[in-house]
Design a protein around this motif. Structure first.
Motif: not given
Length: 251
Positions: A116-117, A124-126, A142-143, A170-171
């Motif tokens: 989610p934003e 996020k994605g850590n 980091s995008y 992301m993704g």
């Protein structure tokens, strides 16, 4: 135990010094012929290049986690393996290679999950990739997701920010090619030569022979415990980050 590690380190230095001396035994002062500055033996070892070099150690081929173990208890790694990738299972804990290494070239690909934003910064994605189990190269989405400079993707965590942000959306998949040189310790436990790392992120240099100051602590200053070879470790930070195509060449 420390004495054994120090002796092994000194032995490695001696071997490296001997190899250097052998390679340069033909060098003479004021050479007068082309042959005076040529040396032929030992012949350079042949490695077949390709997607995976012929001398690489494959740490994850997309099929199983046989080469990995749980850091919690040394038992089987409990991350999910599916569609050629391994994915963090929240709460399963960090995992490490069973094999330990010193100096190497590491190739690893990672993918931030679709999240989610509302998740921002370090949420996020850590994840993270630890050299010798203690020096972290940060993995993060980091995008379009700003965080502190020395904590974004490609950083030496809490130490050195990446030169640029080369993170894929992301993704999508990211690729790290990492050149790592382990620290060398003196007989009394000091640092003779610090660890250095070069990180190429998606084909872009983001760490250029960067000095690692010590362990990458979340809180506090880096520490420099005397140690020998160590594993490659991957972090469970609660985000379902995926990894694939992991191989390593010892140097």
């Amino acid at each position: 135990m420390k004495i054994k590690i120090i002796l092994a380190t000194l032995a490695g230095i001696a071997i490296s010094s001997t190899s250097f001396a052998q390679d340069h035994r033909h060098v003479i002062t004021n050479p007068t012929k082309p042959g005076n500055t040529e040396y032929w033996d030992p012949e350079v070892r042949v490695v077949t290049p390709g997607k995976i070099p012929s001398d690489a150690i494959v740490l994850f081929d997309g099929k199983n986690l046989d080469n990995w173990e749980s850091i919690k208890d040394g038992g089987p790694a409990a991350w999910k393996v599916e569609d050629g990738k391994m994915t963090v299972v929240k709460g399963a804990g960090h995992i490490s290679t069973k094999q330990k290494f010193t100096n190497y070239q590491l190739h690893i690909e990672w993918q931030s999950p679709i999240e989610p934003e509302t998740l921002k910064s370090q949420g996020k994605g850590n994840s993270g990739i630890f050299m010798q189990g203690m020096y972290e190269v940060q993995v993060l989405n980091s995008y379009n997701n700003r965080s502190y400079r020395n904590g974004q993707a490609g950083s030496i965590y809490k130490q050195s920010a990446p030169l640029v942000n080369a993170t894929s959306p992301m993704g999508e998949w990211n690729v790290y090619d990492i050149i790592y040189t382990a620290p060398v310790f003196t007989v009394n436990g000091g640092i003779e030569t610090p660890a250095y790392v070069t990180v190429i992120h998606n084909g872009v240099v983001v760490q250029n022979h960067t000095k690692i100051q010590g362990t990458t602590e979340y809180i506090g200053q880096p520490k420099n415990p005397v140690h020998g070879a160590g594993p490659i470790s991957l972090q469970d930070h609660g985000n379902p980050v995926s990894f694939r195509n992991i191989w390593l060449r010892e140097m």
